[in-house]
Design a protein around this motif. Structure first.
Motif, short mmCIF file in Angstrom:
data_model
loop_
_atom_site.label_atom_id
_atom_site.label_comp_id
_atom_site.label_asym_id
_atom_site.label_seq_id
_atom_site.Cartn_x
_atom_site.Cartn_y
_atom_site.Cartn_z
N ASP A 10 -92.34 27.59 -17.54
CA ASP A 10 -91.84 28.00 -16.10
C ASP A 10 -91.42 29.50 -15.83
O ASP A 10 -91.48 29.84 -14.95
CB ASP A 10 -90.69 27.36 -15.95
CG ASP A 10 -90.76 25.47 -15.74
OD1 ASP A 10 -91.80 25.41 -15.66
OD2 ASP A 10 -89.69 24.76 -16.02
N HIS A 11 -91.48 30.16 -17.10
CA HIS A 11 -91.26 31.46 -17.20
C HIS A 11 -92.43 32.27 -17.70
O HIS A 11 -92.32 33.41 -17.98
CB HIS A 11 -90.15 31.99 -18.32
CG HIS A 11 -88.51 31.56 -17.49
ND1 HIS A 11 -88.28 30.22 -17.47
CD2 HIS A 11 -87.73 32.33 -16.77
CE1 HIS A 11 -87.06 30.07 -16.81
NE2 HIS A 11 -86.75 31.15 -16.51
N GLY A 12 -93.60 31.61 -17.60
CA GLY A 12 -94.93 32.37 -18.02
C GLY A 12 -95.14 32.50 -19.17
O GLY A 12 -96.30 33.39 -19.69
N VAL A 13 -94.48 31.94 -20.22
CA VAL A 13 -94.88 32.02 -21.53
C VAL A 13 -95.54 30.54 -22.09
O VAL A 13 -94.79 29.66 -21.91
CB VAL A 13 -93.63 32.17 -22.43
CG1 VAL A 13 -93.98 32.38 -24.02
CG2 VAL A 13 -93.08 33.51 -22.09
N HIS A 14 -96.79 30.55 -22.43
CA HIS A 14 -97.47 29.31 -23.05
C HIS A 14 -97.41 29.68 -24.43
O HIS A 14 -98.19 30.50 -25.24
CB HIS A 14 -98.80 29.35 -22.38
CG HIS A 14 -99.62 28.08 -22.62
ND1 HIS A 14 -99.84 27.63 -23.92
CD2 HIS A 14 -99.85 27.04 -21.86
CE1 HIS A 14 -100.31 26.45 -23.85
NE2 HIS A 14 -100.44 25.93 -22.46
#
Length: 382
Positions: free
Chosen positions: A175-179
Motif C-alpha cells: 500500500d506504500h509502494g514497497v513490493h
C-alpha cells in the motif's frame, strides 16, 4: 420365528449402537509459534501446550455431557508436509482446527469450514480481542527512517498464513509502494521460529521484521524502546478497548474453526465451553492467552490471502491455499508488478547465493524473484 428375528435384530442394533458410542472421537488439530528458547516444533511439543484445553478440557466439559458421549483428541499440524492440515481434512482426519487468522480464512475458503471462536490475547496487562502488526527496525539503524527506506533491505517474517508475521505486513508495504519481492534484497521465512528473526534484526543481520505485538510485548518488553515502529499508530480500538502499544495495524488473531460435518449442537457446546474459560485456568496459562470470544470477522485475512497469492483458484474453479512450509508453494504465491516478471523457480533458489546473501539452515529465502522486464526488444529478439 418373526419374534426371534425381531429380538435378535434389536440386540444387534443395540450392540452396534454401543460400539459407535464408545468410538466417537473428535480430532482437533492445532499450530502455535515456538516459545523463545524452545526446540523446533514437533507434534509432541505443540500438544504439551494445546492438548490440556483442546483434548482434556473439551472431553470433560463437552464430550462427556453429549447425549452420545465422545472424546476429543489433539494433534499438532502444519509443521511440515507430513502434518498437513489439508491432507488430514481431505482424508477425514480432522474435525476442528486451531490456527492463525490466515489458516482460519484458508479452511473456510477451501473446505467451507465454519469459524467458531477467536482467542483473546494478553497484551501487557490489557485483554484484547485482536492482534496487531508491528513492522519494525532498530532506532539506531539511521539509514531507515520510514517505509520508503525499506527498499534494498533484508526482511524477516514468519508463517505464510500469519496476519501479523507476514500477510498484513506484505499488504501494508504494498500500500506504500514497497513490493517485498521486487524491492527488498532478501525475504526470509522463519515459520514458527519468531525468536530467530527477532534476534537477527537486533544484531543487524536483518534490517526489518514483521511481528505480532502480543508476541513482542510478551517475550521482549524491555527491548521495545529500541524498536522503530513503521506506520506507527496509537490509540487504536477494538471492541471499545484501546490497544496499549503503538503498532502498525490491528490484525485478526488465532481462532478455532470446525468442519461442516460436525453437528451444530456439538459446535455450540464447544463454543460455550471455550467462552467460559478465563486466564486463571491452568490450560490458558500454558497457552498464555486470556480467554475466548465469539468468532471475529476474518474477511480482512481472506482479502489479504487473495491479494498475496496464498488463496488461488484451481483448474476447476475451486479455492485452495498454498502450503506454508513448502518453498515451492511460497514461490507460487508470489505475484510480480506488471512491469516485472517472476524468475524461474530453479533460478530463484540460486539468487541469494549469486547476490552473496546467506540463507540460514531451515529458513526459506528469496532474493528479488521479481525482475524488470526487458525493454525496447524487437519481436524477433523476444
Amino acid at each position: 420365528h418373526p419374534a426371534l428375528w425381531t429380538a435378535c435384530g434389536f440386540v444387534v442394533i443395540m450392540c452396534l449402537a454401543s460400539v459407535t458410542a464408545k468410538d466417537i472421537t473428535y480430532t482437533v488439530g492445532g499450530w502455535q509459534a515456538q516459545t523463545p528458547g524452545q526446540a523446533p516444533q514437533t507434534p509432541e511439543t505443540i500438544a504439551k501446550t494445546l492438548a490440556p484445553i483442546f483434548q482434556d478440557y473439551l472431553t470433560e466439559t463437552v464430550g462427556k455431557k453429549l447425549s452420545t458421549p465422545a472424546k476429543f483428541v489433539f494433534r499438532g499440524v502444519d509443521i511440515n508436509a507430513q502434518t498437513s492440515s489439508r491432507d488430514l481434512i481431505e482424508s477425514g482426519g480432522l474435525d476442528f482446527l486451531y490456527t492463525l487468522s490466515g489458516g482460519v480464512a484458508c479452511k473456510a475458503a477451501e473446505f467451507g469450514w465454519v469459524p467458531l471462536a477467536t482467542q483473546r490475547n494478553i497484551v501487557g496487562t490489557t485483554v484484547f480481542g485482536s492482534d496487531a502488526l508491528v513492522v519494525f527496525s532498530l532506532k539506531n539503524n539511521t539509514s531507515i527512517k520510514n517505509v520508503e527506506d525499506l527498499k534494498r533491505t533484508k526482511l524477516g517474517c514468519g508463517y505464510l498464513w500469519s496476519g501479523p508475521t507476514y500477510l498484513q505486513g506484505y499488504q501494508l508495504l504494498r500500500d506504500h509502494g514497497v513490493h517485498i519481492y521486487r524491492d527488498m534484497s532478501q525475504v526470509r521465512f522463519y515459520g514458527p521460529d519468531y525468536e530467530s528473526y527477532f534476534q537477527a534484526v537486533m544484531r543487524g543481520e536483518l534490517d526489518v521484521g514483521f511481528l505480532a505485538s502480543s508476541w513482542l510485548t510478551k517475550n521482549h518488553p524491555k527491548e521495545m524502546d529500541q524498536l522503530l515502529v513503521h506506520e506507527r499508530k496509537e490509540g487504536l480500538m477494538y471492541e471499545g478497548v484501546v490497544y496499549p502499544y503503538p503498532v502498525s495495524k490491528l490484525t485478526p488473531t488465532y481462532g478455532l474453526i470446525a468442519s461442516n460435518a460436525i453437528a451444530w449442537d456439538v459446535k455450540r457446546k464447544v463454543m460455550d465451553a471455550l467462552e467460559a474459560l478465563n486466564a486463571s485456568h491452568p490450560g490458558m496459562k500454558l497457552m498464555k492467552i486470556a480467554g475466548w470470544t465469539s468468532t471475529m470477522n476474518y474477511g480482512a485475512a481472506y482479502t489479504t490471502l487473495v491479494n498475496s497469492g496464498v488463496i488461488h483458484d484451481t483448474s476447476d474453479g475451486a479455492k485452495t491455499c498454498r502450503d506454508p512450509y513448502s518453498r515451492y508453494d511460497i514461490y507460487q504465491s508470489i505475484t510480480c508488478p506488471s512491469d516485472h516478471y517472476k524468475v524461474d523457480y530453479n533460478l530463484s533458489t540460486k539468487q541469494c547465493d549469486q547476490a552473496g546473501l546467506a540463507c540460514p539452515a531451515g529458513v526459506i529465502c528469496f532474493c528479488r524473484p521479481c525482475q524488470p522486464k526487458p525493454k525496447n526488444l524487437f519481436s524477433w529478439e523476444t
